[in-house]
Scaffold this motif. Structure first.
Motif, PDB file in Angstrom:
ATOM      1  N   ARG A  44      -7.394  -3.069  -2.087  1.00  0.00           N
ATOM      2  CA  ARG A  44      -6.326  -2.818  -2.666  1.00  0.00           C
ATOM      3  C   ARG A  44      -6.347  -1.630  -3.428  1.00  0.00           C
ATOM      4  O   ARG A  44      -5.188  -0.742  -3.516  1.00  0.00           O
ATOM      5  CB  ARG A  44      -6.114  -4.016  -3.731  1.00  0.00           C
TER       6      ARG A  44
ATOM      7  N   ASP B 154      -3.002   1.024   1.352  1.00  0.00           N
ATOM      8  CA  ASP B 154      -2.037   0.535   0.874  1.00  0.00           C
ATOM      9  C   ASP B 154      -1.348   0.269   2.132  1.00  0.00           C
ATOM     10  O   ASP B 154      -1.603   0.442   3.376  1.00  0.00           O
ATOM     11  CB  ASP B 154      -1.075   1.795   0.401  1.00  0.00           C
TER      12      ASP B 154
ATOM     13  N   PRO C 250       0.171  -2.073   5.065  1.00  0.00           N
ATOM     14  CA  PRO C 250      -0.336  -3.395   6.147  1.00  0.00           C
ATOM     15  C   PRO C 250      -1.676  -3.601   5.909  1.00  0.00           C
ATOM     16  O   PRO C 250      -2.314  -4.841   6.077  1.00  0.00           O
ATOM     17  CB  PRO C 250       0.302  -3.260   7.413  1.00  0.00           C
TER      18      PRO C 250
ATOM     19  N   SER D 197      -3.892  -3.440   3.584  1.00  0.00           N
ATOM     20  CA  SER D 197      -4.558  -3.952   2.296  1.00  0.00           C
ATOM     21  C   SER D 197      -3.902  -5.252   2.273  1.00  0.00           C
ATOM     22  O   SER D 197      -4.489  -6.512   2.103  1.00  0.00           O
ATOM     23  CB  SER D 197      -4.112  -3.279   0.995  1.00  0.00           C
ATOM     24  N   LYS D 198      -2.678  -5.402   2.762  1.00  0.00           N
ATOM     25  CA  LYS D 198      -2.070  -6.865   2.899  1.00  0.00           C
ATOM     26  C   LYS D 198      -2.582  -7.689   3.753  1.00  0.00           C
ATOM     27  O   LYS D 198      -3.151  -8.968   3.429  1.00  0.00           O
ATOM     28  CB  LYS D 198      -0.665  -6.738   3.465  1.00  0.00           C
ATOM     29  N   TYR D 199      -3.033  -7.246   4.955  1.00  0.00           N
ATOM     30  CA  TYR D 199      -3.593  -8.186   6.116  1.00  0.00           C
ATOM     31  C   TYR D 199      -5.183  -8.374   5.960  1.00  0.00           C
ATOM     32  O   TYR D 199      -5.687  -9.499   5.900  1.00  0.00           O
ATOM     33  CB  TYR D 199      -3.200  -7.955   7.374  1.00  0.00           C
TER      34      TYR D 199
ATOM     35  N   GLY E   3      -6.322  -8.448   3.156  1.00  0.00           N
ATOM     36  CA  GLY E   3      -6.091  -9.327   1.672  1.00  0.00           C
ATOM     37  C   GLY E   3      -6.129 -10.660   2.190  1.00  0.00           C
ATOM     38  O   GLY E   3      -6.689 -11.681   1.810  1.00  0.00           O
ATOM     39  N   ASP E   4      -5.421 -10.884   3.359  1.00  0.00           N
ATOM     40  CA  ASP E   4      -5.204 -12.372   3.844  1.00  0.00           C
ATOM     41  C   ASP E   4      -6.252 -12.847   4.340  1.00  0.00           C
ATOM     42  O   ASP E   4      -6.814 -13.998   3.911  1.00  0.00           O
ATOM     43  CB  ASP E   4      -4.187 -12.334   4.998  1.00  0.00           C
TER      44      ASP E   4
ATOM     45  N   GLU F 253       0.060 -21.118   2.659  1.00  0.00           N
ATOM     46  CA  GLU F 253       1.449 -20.268   3.422  1.00  0.00           C
ATOM     47  C   GLU F 253       2.804 -21.020   3.716  1.00  0.00           C
ATOM     48  O   GLU F 253       3.714 -20.820   3.434  1.00  0.00           O
ATOM     49  CB  GLU F 253       0.846 -19.775   4.653  1.00  0.00           C
TER      50      GLU F 253
ATOM     51  N   GLY G 191       1.315 -17.128  -3.738  1.00  0.00           N
ATOM     52  CA  GLY G 191       2.462 -16.331  -2.956  1.00  0.00           C
ATOM     53  C   GLY G 191       3.564 -17.027  -3.256  1.00  0.00           C
ATOM     54  O   GLY G 191       3.783 -18.168  -3.826  1.00  0.00           O
TER      55      GLY G 191
ATOM     56  N   ASN H 221       5.055 -15.864   5.500  1.00  0.00           N
ATOM     57  CA  ASN H 221       5.175 -14.668   6.248  1.00  0.00           C
ATOM     58  C   ASN H 221       4.297 -14.808   7.580  1.00  0.00           C
ATOM     59  O   ASN H 221       3.287 -15.074   7.510  1.00  0.00           O
ATOM     60  CB  ASN H 221       4.570 -13.416   5.846  1.00  0.00           C
TER      61      ASN H 221
ATOM     62  N   ASP I  38       0.612 -13.621   8.561  1.00  0.00           N
ATOM     63  CA  ASP I  38      -0.500 -13.864   7.788  1.00  0.00           C
ATOM     64  C   ASP I  38      -1.260 -14.975   8.344  1.00  0.00           C
ATOM     65  O   ASP I  38      -2.596 -15.216   8.180  1.00  0.00           O
ATOM     66  CB  ASP I  38       0.132 -14.639   6.454  1.00  0.00           C
TER      67      ASP I  38
END
Length: 115
Positions: free
Chosen positions: A21, A25, A27, A29-31, A33-34, A69, A85, A89, A92
């Protein structure tokens, strides 16, 4: 797996998540993170049940991640949204499976080397 090893893995997973994180920045970090979210659940399963088979821990971790999810399709209480969350999505679901598979592979490798 000894509980101390599982605890260290959990701490390293949280550190990796915070690092991703901090340095990335979008996608990535998002994926990541998942996937790391599911790895953390995996390590917590192993912490509670140190003799659990890797495939069982992986199924439990991905199952919990997917359940959380899918719960986002309904209303999540505001106090739980930072943890669980708030928006479903579909991609995810794939990244949770990647995290579980990665943790399973690392755990299996560790058991082979330790045994």
């Amino acid at each position: 797996m000894p509980r101390l090893v599982a605890l260290c893995a959990a701490v390293l997973t949280v550190a990796a998540g915070l690092g991703v994180r901090a340095f990335f920045d979008g996608p990535v970090s998002k994926y990541a993170g998942d996937a790391l979210y599911t790895v953390l659940i995996y390590t917590l399963v192993v912490l509670v049940l140190p003799r659990v088979r890797p495939w069982v821990a992986a199924v439990a971790a991905v199952g919990a991640s997917w359940a959380i999810e899918f719960a986002q399709l309904g209303e999540i209480p505001a106090v739980l949204r930072p943890l669980l969350g708030s928006t479903f999505n579909p991609p995810d679901l794939f990244w949770y499976a990647v995290g579980a598979a990665s943790a399973w592979a690392a755990h299996t490798l560790w058991l082979r080397r330790a045994g």
